[in-house]
Design a protein around this motif. Structure first.
Motif, PDB file in Angstrom:
ATOM      1  N   GLY A 155      18.247  19.971  -4.395  1.00  0.00           N
ATOM      2  CA  GLY A 155      19.228  19.627  -5.428  1.00  0.00           C
ATOM      3  C   GLY A 155      19.742  18.200  -5.315  1.00  0.00           C
ATOM      4  N   PHE A 156      19.553  17.587  -4.141  1.00  0.00           N
ATOM      5  CA  PHE A 156      19.975  16.205  -3.871  1.00  0.00           C
ATOM      6  C   PHE A 156      21.484  15.984  -4.028  1.00  0.00           C
ATOM      7  CE2 PHE A 156      15.591  15.890  -5.536  1.00  0.00           C
ATOM      8  CZ  PHE A 156      14.964  15.428  -4.389  1.00  0.00           C
ATOM      9  N   CYS A 157      22.278  17.045  -4.038  1.00  0.00           N
ATOM     10  CA  CYS A 157      23.730  16.929  -4.240  1.00  0.00           C
ATOM     11  C   CYS A 157      24.389  16.076  -3.157  1.00  0.00           C
ATOM     12  CB  CYS A 157      24.377  18.310  -4.253  1.00  0.00           C
ATOM     13  SG  CYS A 157      23.560  19.529  -5.294  1.00  0.00           S
ATOM     14  N   VAL A 158      23.955  16.267  -1.910  1.00  0.00           N
ATOM     15  CA  VAL A 158      24.543  15.571  -0.770  1.00  0.00           C
ATOM     16  C   VAL A 158      24.452  14.051  -0.923  1.00  0.00           C
ATOM     17  CG1 VAL A 158      22.448  15.612   0.647  1.00  0.00           C
ATOM     18  CG2 VAL A 158      24.697  15.568   1.753  1.00  0.00           C
ATOM     19  N   THR A 159      23.465  13.574  -1.642  1.00  0.00           N
ATOM     20  CA  THR A 159      23.261  12.137  -1.819  1.00  0.00           C
ATOM     21  C   THR A 159      24.512  11.458  -2.381  1.00  0.00           C
ATOM     22  OG1 THR A 159      20.938  12.585  -2.268  1.00  0.00           O
ATOM     23  CG2 THR A 159      21.760  10.407  -2.883  1.00  0.00           C
ATOM     24  N   CYS A 160      25.148  12.074  -3.337  1.00  0.00           N
ATOM     25  CA  CYS A 160      26.333  11.483  -3.967  1.00  0.00           C
ATOM     26  C   CYS A 160      27.643  12.170  -3.566  1.00  0.00           C
ATOM     27  CB  CYS A 160      26.209  11.517  -5.482  1.00  0.00           C
ATOM     28  SG  CYS A 160      24.853  10.511  -6.105  1.00  0.00           S
ATOM     29  N   HIS A 161      27.554  13.453  -3.233  1.00  0.00           N
ATOM     30  CA  HIS A 161      28.786  14.201  -2.963  1.00  0.00           C
ATOM     31  C   HIS A 161      29.077  14.343  -1.476  1.00  0.00           C
ATOM     32  CE1 HIS A 161      29.361  14.989  -7.174  1.00  0.00           C
ATOM     33  NE2 HIS A 161      28.078  15.319  -7.262  1.00  0.00           N
ATOM     34  N   SER A 162      28.225  13.858  -0.618  1.00  0.00           N
ATOM     35  CA  SER A 162      28.376  13.784   0.835  1.00  0.00           C
ATOM     36  C   SER A 162      28.296  15.131   1.530  1.00  0.00           C
ATOM     37  CB  SER A 162      29.658  13.049   1.234  1.00  0.00           C
ATOM     38  OG  SER A 162      30.796  13.849   1.025  1.00  0.00           O
ATOM     39  N   LYS A 163      28.162  15.060   2.845  1.00  0.00           N
ATOM     40  CA  LYS A 163      28.037  16.276   3.653  1.00  0.00           C
ATOM     41  C   LYS A 163      29.291  17.136   3.587  1.00  0.00           C
ATOM     42  CE  LYS A 163      26.994  14.047   7.390  1.00  0.00           C
ATOM     43  NZ  LYS A 163      26.658  13.673   8.759  1.00  0.00           N
ATOM     44  N   ASP A 164      30.451  16.488   3.490  1.00  0.00           N
ATOM     45  CA  ASP A 164      31.704  17.241   3.491  1.00  0.00           C
ATOM     46  C   ASP A 164      32.290  17.455   2.100  1.00  0.00           C
ATOM     47  OD1 ASP A 164      32.636  14.694   2.910  1.00  0.00           O
ATOM     48  OD2 ASP A 164      33.920  14.555   4.678  1.00  0.00           O
ATOM     49  N   GLY A 165      31.561  17.049   1.054  1.00  0.00           N
ATOM     50  CA  GLY A 165      31.999  17.283  -0.322  1.00  0.00           C
ATOM     51  C   GLY A 165      33.015  16.300  -0.862  1.00  0.00           C
TER      52      GLY A 165
END
Length: 144
Positions: A68-78
């Motif tokens: 989903g590549f979410c971590v790329t912009c939303h980071s490991k800790d959200g």
């Protein structure tokens, strides 16, 4: 041609201003809904067809950190990554979590968020069930 040469720096400044992501970002209020006003009431009523379970949250976590590549912009800790232009969504923000419905989040996963760097995910990188799982995982960031 003389006009263009004489005003070259003005044209360069206009081009850079119009082309910058921060200029194109139209969400001045971080709590402003991303769903168009004409359909927001409808989208707010949409609910996940899947119950919240530890297995689905874990599946969502794997997608968030993987395909989903979410971590790329939303980071490991959200909390979001500080990128040029429009800031990434902070999933730890309690107010935001309470304001935005799961239906709205699914709409963004399916349509992206114009004016930001958020691309379409459901239908490109992940399927709809994966999207619902990611939403369940995103909800675990609230208040962290």
């Amino acid at each position: 041609m003389f006009f263009l040469k004489k005003n070259r720096w003005v044209w360069i400044a206009i081009f850079l201003s119009v082309g910058s992501r921060s200029t194109l970002a139209f969400h001045k209020d971080m709590y402003e809904p991303r769903v168009p006003k004409a359909i927001i009431a409808q989208e707010q009523q949409v609910q996940s067809p899947y119950p919240v379970t530890p297995e689905r949250i874990e599946a969502g976590r794997k997608i968030y950190f993987g395909v989903g590549f979410c971590v790329t912009c939303h980071s490991k800790d959200g909390t979001g990554v500080n990128l040029p232009g429009h800031p990434s969504r902070d999933f730890t923000d309690v107010k935001w979590q309470k304001l935005r419905t799961d239906g709205e989040l699914m709409w963004v996963l399916k349509n992206g968020s114009p004016g930001t760097g958020m691309p379409i995910r459901v239908g490109t990188d992940i399927n709809e069930e994966d999207g619902w799982n990611v939403i369940q995982f995103i909800r675990t960031f609230e208040g962290k």
